[in-house]
Design a protein around this motif. Sequence first.
Motif, PDB file in Angstrom:
ATOM      1  N   MET A   1       9.030  15.101 -21.079  1.00 24.62           N
ATOM      2  CA  MET A   1       9.197  14.217 -19.916  1.00 24.62           C
ATOM      3  C   MET A   1       7.970  14.376 -19.017  1.00 24.62           C
ATOM      4  SD  MET A   1      12.244  14.486 -17.113  1.00 24.62           S
ATOM      5  CE  MET A   1      12.648  13.096 -16.052  1.00 24.62           C
ATOM      6  N   LYS A   2       7.414  13.267 -18.579  1.00 23.23           N
ATOM      7  CA  LYS A   2       6.253  13.351 -17.676  1.00 23.23           C
ATOM      8  C   LYS A   2       6.742  13.711 -16.263  1.00 23.23           C
ATOM      9  CE  LYS A   2       6.107   8.587 -15.969  1.00 23.23           C
ATOM     10  NZ  LYS A   2       5.415   7.295 -15.939  1.00 23.23           N
ATOM     11  N   PRO A   3       5.840  14.130 -15.368  1.00 22.13           N
ATOM     12  CA  PRO A   3       6.253  14.392 -13.985  1.00 22.13           C
ATOM     13  C   PRO A   3       6.765  13.116 -13.323  1.00 22.13           C
ATOM     14  CG  PRO A   3       4.099  15.341 -14.421  1.00 22.13           C
ATOM     15  CD  PRO A   3       4.426  14.467 -15.601  1.00 22.13           C
ATOM     16  N   ILE A   4       7.701  13.279 -12.407  1.00 20.05           N
ATOM     17  CA  ILE A   4       8.287  12.152 -11.654  1.00 20.05           C
ATOM     18  C   ILE A   4       7.162  11.361 -10.968  1.00 20.05           C
ATOM     19  CG2 ILE A   4       9.724  11.662  -9.604  1.00 20.05           C
ATOM     20  CD1 ILE A   4      11.400  12.686 -11.966  1.00 20.05           C
ATOM     21  N   PRO A   5       7.122  10.044 -11.146  1.00 23.57           N
ATOM     22  CA  PRO A   5       5.995   9.278 -10.594  1.00 23.57           C
ATOM     23  C   PRO A   5       6.019   8.994  -9.086  1.00 23.57           C
ATOM     24  CG  PRO A   5       7.370   7.873 -11.990  1.00 23.57           C
ATOM     25  CD  PRO A   5       7.936   9.244 -12.080  1.00 23.57           C
ATOM     26  N   THR A   6       7.184   9.082  -8.438  1.00 22.87           N
ATOM     27  CA  THR A   6       7.191   8.846  -6.985  1.00 22.87           C
ATOM     28  C   THR A   6       6.801  10.145  -6.287  1.00 22.87           C
ATOM     29  OG1 THR A   6       9.000   7.289  -7.244  1.00 22.87           O
ATOM     30  CG2 THR A   6       8.552   8.050  -5.012  1.00 22.87           C
ATOM     31  N   LEU A   7       5.670  10.113  -5.601  1.00 23.78           N
ATOM     32  CA  LEU A   7       5.159  11.330  -4.959  1.00 23.78           C
ATOM     33  C   LEU A   7       5.274  11.227  -3.449  1.00 23.78           C
ATOM     34  CD1 LEU A   7       1.981  11.688  -7.168  1.00 23.78           C
ATOM     35  CD2 LEU A   7       3.948  13.186  -7.189  1.00 23.78           C
ATOM     36  N   ARG A   8       5.626  12.369  -2.846  1.00 22.76           N
ATOM     37  CA  ARG A   8       5.701  12.396  -1.377  1.00 22.76           C
ATOM     38  C   ARG A   8       4.307  12.160  -0.777  1.00 22.76           C
ATOM     39  NH1 ARG A   8       8.196  17.208  -1.182  1.00 22.76           N
ATOM     40  NH2 ARG A   8       6.497  18.174  -0.053  1.00 22.76           N
ATOM     41  N   ARG A   9       3.284  12.673  -1.499  1.00 22.23           N
ATOM     42  CA  ARG A   9       1.894  12.362  -1.117  1.00 22.23           C
ATOM     43  C   ARG A   9       1.473  11.254  -2.061  1.00 22.23           C
ATOM     44  NH1 ARG A   9      -2.107  16.341  -1.958  1.00 22.23           N
ATOM     45  NH2 ARG A   9      -0.728  17.335  -3.439  1.00 22.23           N
ATOM     46  N   PRO A  10       1.700   9.999  -1.679  1.00 20.38           N
ATOM     47  CA  PRO A  10       1.602   8.909  -2.661  1.00 20.38           C
ATOM     48  C   PRO A  10       0.207   8.694  -3.229  1.00 20.38           C
ATOM     49  CG  PRO A  10       2.071   8.086  -0.440  1.00 20.38           C
ATOM     50  CD  PRO A  10       2.071   9.569  -0.349  1.00 20.38           C
ATOM     51  N   LEU A  11       0.172   8.157  -4.438  1.00 19.63           N
ATOM     52  CA  LEU A  11      -1.086   7.844  -5.125  1.00 19.63           C
ATOM     53  C   LEU A  11      -1.625   6.509  -4.614  1.00 19.63           C
ATOM     54  CD1 LEU A  11       0.079   8.749  -8.737  1.00 19.63           C
ATOM     55  CD2 LEU A  11      -1.374  10.138  -7.230  1.00 19.63           C
ATOM     56  N   ALA A  12      -2.842   6.212  -5.012  1.00 16.08           N
ATOM     57  CA  ALA A  12      -3.486   4.967  -4.573  1.00 16.08           C
ATOM     58  C   ALA A  12      -2.770   3.764  -5.183  1.00 16.08           C
ATOM     59  CB  ALA A  12      -4.943   4.974  -5.005  1.00 16.08           C
ATOM     60  N   SER A  13      -2.633   2.725  -4.356  1.00 16.52           N
ATOM     61  CA  SER A  13      -2.087   1.468  -4.842  1.00 16.52           C
ATOM     62  C   SER A  13      -2.718   0.330  -4.033  1.00 16.52           C
ATOM     63  CB  SER A  13      -0.559   1.470  -4.697  1.00 16.52           C
ATOM     64  OG  SER A  13      -0.016   0.274  -5.222  1.00 16.52           O
ATOM     65  N   VAL A  14      -2.172  -0.847  -4.241  1.00 19.00           N
ATOM     66  CA  VAL A  14      -2.707  -2.024  -3.560  1.00 19.00           C
ATOM     67  C   VAL A  14      -1.528  -2.816  -3.007  1.00 19.00           C
ATOM     68  CG1 VAL A  14      -3.840  -4.253  -4.002  1.00 19.00           C
ATOM     69  CG2 VAL A  14      -4.798  -2.153  -4.964  1.00 19.00           C
ATOM     70  N   ASP A  15      -1.673  -3.327  -1.774  1.00 18.06           N
ATOM     71  CA  ASP A  15      -0.618  -4.170  -1.195  1.00 18.06           C
ATOM     72  C   ASP A  15      -0.695  -5.542  -1.860  1.00 18.06           C
ATOM     73  OD1 ASP A  15       0.946  -5.871   0.458  1.00 18.06           O
ATOM     74  OD2 ASP A  15       0.803  -4.378   2.062  1.00 18.06           O
ATOM     75  N   ILE A  16       0.387  -5.933  -2.521  1.00 16.34           N
ATOM     76  CA  ILE A  16       0.336  -7.184  -3.300  1.00 16.34           C
ATOM     77  C   ILE A  16       0.250  -8.418  -2.398  1.00 16.34           C
ATOM     78  CG2 ILE A  16       1.458  -6.360  -5.416  1.00 16.34           C
ATOM     79  CD1 ILE A  16       4.055  -7.691  -4.196  1.00 16.34           C
ATOM     80  N   ARG A  17       0.501  -8.238  -1.078  1.00 17.85           N
ATOM     81  CA  ARG A  17       0.448  -9.412  -0.187  1.00 17.85           C
ATOM     82  C   ARG A  17      -0.988  -9.782   0.177  1.00 17.85           C
ATOM     83  NH1 ARG A  17       4.476  -6.765   4.038  1.00 17.85           N
ATOM     84  NH2 ARG A  17       2.990  -5.126   3.504  1.00 17.85           N
ATOM     85  N   ASP A  18      -1.849  -8.751   0.358  1.00 15.78           N
ATOM     86  CA  ASP A  18      -3.217  -9.078   0.787  1.00 15.78           C
ATOM     87  C   ASP A  18      -4.297  -8.449  -0.095  1.00 15.78           C
ATOM     88  OD1 ASP A  18      -3.025  -6.437   1.449  1.00 15.78           O
ATOM     89  OD2 ASP A  18      -2.931  -6.737   3.606  1.00 15.78           O
ATOM     90  N   GLY A  19      -3.884  -7.715  -1.150  1.00 17.46           N
ATOM     91  CA  GLY A  19      -4.863  -7.135  -2.070  1.00 17.46           C
ATOM     92  C   GLY A  19      -5.622  -5.952  -1.485  1.00 17.46           C
ATOM     93  N   ARG A  20      -5.170  -5.425  -0.338  1.00 14.83           N
ATOM     94  CA  ARG A  20      -5.908  -4.299   0.270  1.00 14.83           C
ATOM     95  C   ARG A  20      -5.394  -2.969  -0.267  1.00 14.83           C
ATOM     96  NH1 ARG A  20      -6.819  -6.828   5.943  1.00 14.83           N
ATOM     97  NH2 ARG A  20      -8.016  -5.035   6.632  1.00 14.83           N
ATOM     98  N   ALA A  21      -6.323  -1.993  -0.314  1.00 15.06           N
ATOM     99  CA  ALA A  21      -5.960  -0.651  -0.805  1.00 15.06           C
ATOM    100  C   ALA A  21      -4.975  -0.002   0.158  1.00 15.06           C
ATOM    101  CB  ALA A  21      -7.219   0.199  -0.928  1.00 15.06           C
ATOM    102  N   ARG A  22      -3.867   0.493  -0.370  1.00 13.32           N
ATOM    103  CA  ARG A  22      -2.871   1.218   0.437  1.00 13.32           C
ATOM    104  C   ARG A  22      -2.219   2.284  -0.435  1.00 13.32           C
ATOM    105  NH1 ARG A  22      -1.448  -3.652   3.120  1.00 13.32           N
ATOM    106  NH2 ARG A  22      -2.527  -3.634   5.105  1.00 13.32           N
TER     107      ARG A  22
END
Length: 389
Positions: A307-328
């Motif tokens: 089993m891989k480590p749980i993907p939801t992290l309290r210190r979240p990984l990089a993502s993108v806001d799908i509404r404006d394409g900005r890094a969040r």
Amino acid sequence: MTLRFLTSGESHGRGYLVVVEGLPAGLALPRERFVAELARRRRGFGRGPRMALERDELTFWGGLRGGRTTGAPLGLTLGNSEWESWRPVLDPEAIDAEAAAAKAAHCPRPGHADLAGLVKYGHGDCRDVLERASARATAAWTVIGVVGRLLLESVGVAVRGAVDAIGGVTCSLPGDDAQWERAARADLGCAREEDEPALIARIRAASESGETLGGTFVVSVTGMPAGVGSYVELDRRLDGRLAGALMAIPAVKGVEVGLGFRLAEVDGSQAQDEIVAEGGLRRRTNRAGGLEGGMTNGEEILLRAAMKPIPTLRRPLASVDIRDGRARSAHVERGDVCAVPAAVVVAEALTAWTVAQALAEQFGGDQASELRERVTAFRRKGEPFHGGN
Ligand SMILES: Cc1cc2nc3c(=O)[nH]c(=O)nc-3n(C[C@H](O)[C@H](O)[C@H](O)COP(=O)(O)O)c2cc1C
């Protein structure tokens, strides 16, 4: 006879609805076995606060009378005790726009269904994906696993599981019945108490640094007669069906049968299980993990999964806001630091279900007693070859 099931429901929704079809009549399904198994799925040091809240309110709807199956589809629900607080967000008919906006998720989490699910179904809010993709659905699978397990028990087959390692810290695998029993009861799912402090320390350290952990676990099936499954078609091979079932558990990334990947490193003479005549035909080793040519060979079925480590992290990984394409930062959903002890319970459930399905297909019978008689007769015929297992 084909055994099948369907589920409907969302993680924070009203609950899960489960329909199981194809069960023989006369099979005893005592409520306490379901309650006990659902409690085992909530176990584990390193689980999120939700586990303390979840109640898994089990209600039988049909197909059962006085605790025994009637042959009609078995229907049941697993109610969610948090439903009323989530109703404005998830009500099937009318949601409250303000409440839904407060729970909306626009930054998909790496390692989850969030992003691909948005693309696939055209949603604008990851909530529409994550509610169904959530591992909470494994509670429904745990329930169908109990049904499979009880069917197997009626023909003398047992399914057990144990944690093998968490975050690279290994523990000893069960060596006897008492240790399997301990692994089944223990919060961390491991066979020996002395292994627990190191596991707890590893999980605590990960939690303190905002990390999550995965691990490995094993599942064993004993009491299967040889010759269940098939070598004749791809979709009837029991090794493939079991590997597929375990691989379908959220976060499971690898499955081994017997010595699995280790077999790739040894000489051919060290990889098979030689046949000897000792009270029927026997094997001195079980490197194949009880499966040869897509069928049981009468030895213990042994499976191992990663089993891989749980993907939801309290210190979240990089993502993108799908509404404006900005890094969040990725969306954070309340969750577990480590769910390996719970995943074993789910793996036992899906193993029990898959083996029960194969047995029901091969031996059929509309009545539980017919299935028992047919399995007993088949065992008797195989006695000269494998000592009547
Ligand atoms: C018993 C169990 C509990 C889980 N708990 C969580 C959790 O709390 N948070 C989380 O992000 N993922 C959790 N996961 C893992 C995700 O559900 C899984 O990684 C996700 O659905 C993506 O699927 P994939 O990893 O198979 O690609 C859990 C998995 C299992 C089997």
